[in-house]
Design a protein around this motif. Structure first.
Motif, short mmCIF file in Angstrom:
data_model
loop_
_atom_site.label_atom_id
_atom_site.label_comp_id
_atom_site.label_asym_id
_atom_site.label_seq_id
_atom_site.Cartn_x
_atom_site.Cartn_y
_atom_site.Cartn_z
N ARG A 1 0.84 -1.20 0.00
CA ARG A 1 0.00 0.00 0.00
C ARG A 1 0.87 1.24 0.00
O ARG A 1 2.09 1.16 0.23
CB ARG A 1 -0.91 0.03 1.22
N CYS A 2 0.25 2.39 -0.22
CA CYS A 2 0.97 3.66 -0.16
C CYS A 2 1.06 4.13 1.28
O CYS A 2 0.08 4.03 2.05
CB CYS A 2 0.26 4.72 -1.01
N VAL A 3 2.22 4.64 1.66
CA VAL A 3 2.47 5.09 3.03
C VAL A 3 2.81 6.57 3.02
O VAL A 3 3.65 7.02 2.23
CB VAL A 3 3.62 4.29 3.66
N LEU A 4 2.17 7.34 3.90
CA LEU A 4 2.40 8.78 3.97
C LEU A 4 3.81 9.07 4.46
O LEU A 4 4.26 8.52 5.46
CB LEU A 4 1.38 9.42 4.92
N LYS A 5 4.50 9.95 3.73
CA LYS A 5 5.88 10.35 4.07
C LYS A 5 6.72 9.13 4.43
O LYS A 5 7.40 9.09 5.45
CB LYS A 5 5.90 11.36 5.21
N MET A 6 6.69 8.15 3.55
CA MET A 6 7.41 6.90 3.82
C MET A 6 8.90 7.15 3.87
O MET A 6 9.48 7.76 2.99
CB MET A 6 7.09 5.88 2.74
N ASP A 7 9.53 6.63 4.93
CA ASP A 7 10.99 6.69 5.04
C ASP A 7 11.60 5.36 4.59
O ASP A 7 12.45 5.33 3.74
CB ASP A 7 11.41 7.00 6.48
N HIS A 8 11.14 4.27 5.17
CA HIS A 8 11.59 2.94 4.76
C HIS A 8 10.72 1.90 5.46
O HIS A 8 9.98 2.22 6.40
CB HIS A 8 13.06 2.71 5.12
N HIS A 9 10.79 0.68 5.00
CA HIS A 9 10.14 -0.43 5.70
C HIS A 9 11.18 -1.09 6.59
O HIS A 9 12.25 -1.49 6.12
CB HIS A 9 9.57 -1.46 4.72
N CYS A 10 10.87 -1.20 7.88
CA CYS A 10 11.85 -1.71 8.85
C CYS A 10 11.41 -3.09 9.34
O CYS A 10 10.36 -3.22 9.99
CB CYS A 10 11.97 -0.74 10.02
N VAL A 11 12.20 -4.11 9.06
CA VAL A 11 11.85 -5.46 9.51
C VAL A 11 11.96 -5.59 11.02
O VAL A 11 11.32 -6.46 11.62
CB VAL A 11 12.76 -6.52 8.83
N TRP A 12 12.76 -4.74 11.66
CA TRP A 12 12.91 -4.80 13.12
C TRP A 12 11.62 -4.47 13.84
O TRP A 12 11.40 -4.90 14.97
CB TRP A 12 14.03 -3.88 13.58
N VAL A 13 10.77 -3.66 13.21
CA VAL A 13 9.52 -3.26 13.86
C VAL A 13 8.29 -3.81 13.14
O VAL A 13 7.16 -3.48 13.49
CB VAL A 13 9.42 -1.72 13.96
N VAL A 14 8.50 -4.64 12.12
CA VAL A 14 7.42 -5.26 11.34
C VAL A 14 6.45 -4.18 10.85
O VAL A 14 5.23 -4.36 10.91
CB VAL A 14 6.65 -6.31 12.17
#
Length: 299
Positions: free
Chosen positions: A141-154
Motif C-alpha cells: 500500500r501507499c504510506v504517507l511520508k514513507m521513510d523505509h520499511h523496517c523489519v525490526w519493527v514489522v
C-alpha cells in the motif's frame, strides 16, 4: 525477454513476502536481547551488588535506576513504532485543484494525464498520492511520508511513527552504551588471571550481553547519525536517494519541529501534544510547508 521479466517480478514478490515473515522473528529477537541483557545486568551483576553496603552498592543503585528508565523508554518507543500505523491515503483525499479549470473529478482522468500536470498517482493502488507519499512493496500500500520499511519493527516508518522510530534509536543507543560501559570491567575480567565469581552460565550470559550491546551500540549510532542529518534537512531516506532534499528544508529548527512538534515537553516521549496535532498539518502526513520557489521541482 517476457519470461525473464516475469521471473524477476515473482522473485521480488517472494522477497517482500519473506520480509513480512522475518519481521515477526525480529521482534522476538529484540525481546530475547532485552531478556539476556536484563539477566546479565540486574540479576547477575548489579542486583546482588545492592546488598554490599559500600560504594559498590551506590554505583549499582544508580546503574539500575538509569538502566530501568532507559529500558522503559526504549520499549515504549519500540512498541509505539510497531503498533502505530505510519499513515495511509484516505479514500476521500484529493489534491488542491483549480476549480475554474474544471479540475473537479481527477479520478476520471488517465494516470499519464495526471502526472503531466504534476499530480501524483499510484498505479499499483490505483489512487492519487499526497506529497511525499510512496508505495511500500512489503506492506502492499501507499504510506504517507514513507521513510523505509523496517523489519525490526514489522512496520513501515512513515509520517505518523517516524518520531517514535527516532526515539527508539536514541534510547537504544543510550541503553546499549550504558550496558556496554557497566559490563566492561566484567568483560575485561574474563581475560585476567584472577578468579571470577559466578557460575559458567552467568559468566557466559555477561559475556554475551556485553558483545551484543556493544554491537548494537555501534550499529545504531550509525543509523542515528544518518537520521539526524535527514531530520535537519527535513527529508526522508527515499527522498535523499531520489535527490529531492531541498523542497521541504525550512531551516534546522522548523525542520526539527516538523517531526517532533513544538511542545518541548513531548520531544523525548513517543507522543504529541493535542495543540501540535491540531495546528501542525505535517504531523498528519497529508500537507507539508515548503519553499514556494521549489514547489515545481518535486515532479
Amino acid at each position: 525477454m517476457y519470461r525473464s521479466g516475469a521471473v524477476m517480478a515473482w522473485n521480488v514478490f517472494k522477497f517482500c513476502t519473506a520480509l513480512k515473515g522475518l519481521g515477526s522473528i525480529m521482534i522476538l529477537l529484540v525481546l530475547a536481547v532485552v531478556s539476556v541483557t536484563y539477566y546479565a545486568v540486574v540479576i547477575t551483576n548489579f542486583g546482588p551488588g545492592l546488598a554490599a553496603g559500600d560504594l559498590d552498592s551506590l554505583v549499582a543503585f544508580f546503574v539500575l535506576i538509569l538502566f530501568h528508565f532507559l529500558l522503559a523508554m526504549l520499549l515504549w518507543s519500540y512498541f509505539s513504532v510497531v503498533f502505530t500505523d505510519p499513515g495511509g491515503v484516505p479514500s476521500s483525499w484529493r489534491p488542491a485543484v483549480d476549480e475554474e479549470r474544471g479540475d473537479t473529478d481527477l479520478l476520471t482522468e488517465f494516470p499519464d494525464d495526471l502526472e503531466k500536470r504534476g499530480i501524483r498517482f499510484c498505479r499499483k493502488c490505483n489512487h492519487l498520492k499526497p506529497p511525499r507519499c510512496h508505495h511500500c512493496s512489503v506492506c502492499g500500500r501507499c504510506v504517507l511520508k514513507m521513510d523505509h520499511h523496517c523489519v525490526w519493527v514489522v512496520n513501515c516508518v512513515g509520517a505518523l511513527n517516524y518520531k517514535y522510530f527516532l526515539l527508539f534509536l536514541f534510547y537504544t543507543f543510550l541503553e546499549t552504551s550504558l550496558v556496554t560501559l557497566s559490563l566492561l570491567p566484567h568483560f575485561i575480567a574474563f581475560f585476567s588471571d584472577r578468579e571470577i565469581p559466578g557460575s559458567p552460565g552467568t559468566l557466559a550470559t555477561t559475556f554475551l550481553a556485553f558483545v551484543l550491546n556493544l554491537a548494537f551500540a555501534l550499529s545504531v549510532l550509525g543509523f542515528l547519525i544518518m537520521h539526524i542529518s535527514l531530520v535537519s534537512a527535513n527529508t526522508t531516506t527515499i527522498e535523499a536517494y531520489e535527490k529531492k532534499t531541498r523542497r521541504y528544508d525550512l531551516g534546522r529548527k522548523r525542520n526539527f519541529e516538523q517531526v517532533f512538534g513544538t511542545d518541548k515537553r513531548y520531544w523525548f516521549v513517543p507522543a504529541y501534544s493535542e495543540e501540535d496535532l491540531r495546528r501542525m498539518p505535517a504531523l498528519h502526513g497529508l500537507e507539508y510547508p515548503s519553499k514556494p520557489d521549489l514547489d515545481a521541482q518535486e515532479f
